[in-house]
Motif scaffolding. Structure first.
Motif, PDB file in Angstrom:
ATOM      1  N   SER A 183       0.782  -1.065  -0.052  1.00 52.37           N
ATOM      2  CA  SER A 183      -0.040   0.055   0.029  1.00 52.37           C
ATOM      3  C   SER A 183       0.835   1.274  -0.014  1.00 52.37           C
TER       4      SER A 183
ATOM      5  N   ALA B  51      -7.581  -5.191   1.903  1.00 52.22           N
ATOM      6  CA  ALA B  51      -6.922  -4.650   0.821  1.00 52.22           C
ATOM      7  C   ALA B  51      -7.893  -3.000   1.137  1.00 52.22           C
TER       8      ALA B  51
ATOM      9  N   ASP C 179       0.092   1.197   6.514  1.00 49.70           N
ATOM     10  CA  ASP C 179      -0.743   0.750   5.513  1.00 49.70           C
ATOM     11  C   ASP C 179      -1.287   1.701   4.493  1.00 49.70           C
ATOM     12  N   TRP C 180      -2.605   1.538   3.695  1.00 44.50           N
ATOM     13  CA  TRP C 180      -3.093   2.751   3.030  1.00 44.50           C
ATOM     14  C   TRP C 180      -4.015   3.647   3.701  1.00 44.50           C
TER      15      TRP C 180
END
Ligand SMILES: [Zn+2]
Lengths: 270, 84
Positions: free
Chosen positions: A12, A36, A220-221
């Motif tokens: 990510s 995700a 992460d994202w």
């Protein structure tokens, strides 16, 4: 100081982040499989993701002198779909001999539901059957205490589990002692907003000592800071802690824990 | 394990930051008072009131007690409740 981030989701992150991590002293990372940001529709979606984790990401990391390791599973959020989870669990053994796969993770609970618990227990079976270490996600905010206790109940209830090969992540002040007292490794996750800060992570090290304790960014994202581990190093230095204590938490401990996996081949910087 | 840090240095470092955070809490409580309606029956308001009282407790372990206050209850027989 060379350090290892034992929990970061580099798929990510942009390549510039690898460059920044390398400049900050990061020499290795481990990337647990996770959500995700949307629910994947099929086990094949996970097969592609596992190829990304085992083939693509290690090459991207290597360009910056960072060694990349990973963990495989279906995360707790998507585990609510038990039949999809079973398909993914059945497929994971295809990847367990790939270089850099350290074990099963990050399995865990999210909303502490029955389905999440069923899939957690089935992941445990998978890990036991294939002699794999386990990396565990614990829920956030008001669900953390209950979820962590439920996870410990499931682990403690199975005598085949080798506690020295299990890492329970995202511990905070109210869960860290239970995890360590039961003989597991504990990971502190440093978030820039709302959750554990580098200051509170340093506090926890002072409260429980550095044995079996790891620190990660869980970048992460979402809002996160991939360089959070260097922030902790700086905080500990400012308080006057020794370099050997800092190095134990951010370098020696992750190496010792990862070495429980047969796929961990690490070359220290000379 | 204890901390090698010097208490008065730590206080220097954190005084303004903690002062600002306490002011935020005080101002938010004032804002709630001025607002229309009433949250005195809201369990979250009760949690906040109890958390604020906890900060005044001189006993160490305040962060852990606060965490527990903001946590859902855990019951040991969850597996039988969930038929697992
Ligand atoms: Zn994660």
């Amino acid at each position: 100081m060379d350090y290892i981030d034992p929990h970061i989701h580099m798929v990510s992150r942009i390549t510039d982040d690898y460059a920044t991590l390398a400049r900050m002293g990061c020499v290795a990372i481990s990337e647990p499989a996770f959500w995700a940001g949307f629910d994947r529709g099929s086990a094949d979606g996970f097969r592609d993701y596992f190829r990304q984790l085992t083939e693509v990401e290690p090459q991207r990391a290597a360009q910056y002198g960072i060694q990349h390791f990973c963990w495989l599973c279906i995360n707790a959020k998507e585990a609510e779909n038990v039949s999809l989870a079973r398909d993914v669990i059945a497929m994971i053994p295809e990847f367990l001999d790939a270089p850099g796969v350290l074990g099963i993770g990050e399995i865990g609970l999210n909303k502490n539901t029955r389905n999440e618990s069923i899939v957690f227990l089935e992941h445990m079976e998978l890990a036991i059957k294939h002699d794999q270490p386990i990396l565990i996600h614990t829920p956030h905010l008001e669900d953390k205490y209950q979820g962590t206790r439920m996870i410990l109940d499931m682990l403690n209830g199975d005598s085949r589990i080798d506690r020295s090969r299990v890492l329970v992540d995202h511990v905070e002040e109210h869960t860290i002692r239970a995890v360590l007292d039961d003989g597991y490794w504990a990971g502190m996750t440093l978030y820039p907003v709302s959750k554990c800060t580098p200051q509170r992570a340093a506090d926890m090290i002072e409260m429980v000592g550095p044995e079996r304790l790891l620190a990660n960014s869980a970048g992460d994202w979402g809002p996160s800071k991939p360089t959070a581990v260097p922030d902790l190093i700086f905080e500990l230095r400012q308080r006057g802690h020794s370099e050997s204590l800092i190095r134990k938490v951010v370098y020696d401990n992750p190496r010792e824990f990862f070495a429980k996996s047969k796929n961990f081949r690490f070359t220290p910087r000379s | 394990m204890s901390s090698p840090a010097d208490a008065s240095t730590l206080l220097d470092r954190h005084f303004l930051e903690v002062r600002a955070r306490l002011l935020e809490v005080a101002a938010t409580l004032d804002r709630l008072d001025r607002a229309q309606g009433d949250v005195s029956g809201d369990p979250r308001k009760d949690q906040l009131d109890r958390a604020i009282a906890m900060l005044a407790d001189p006993e160490a372990g305040r962060a852990e007690r606060l965490q527990r206050l903001f946590s859902r209850a855990y019951s040991e027989d969850w597996r039988s409740q969930m038929e697992l």
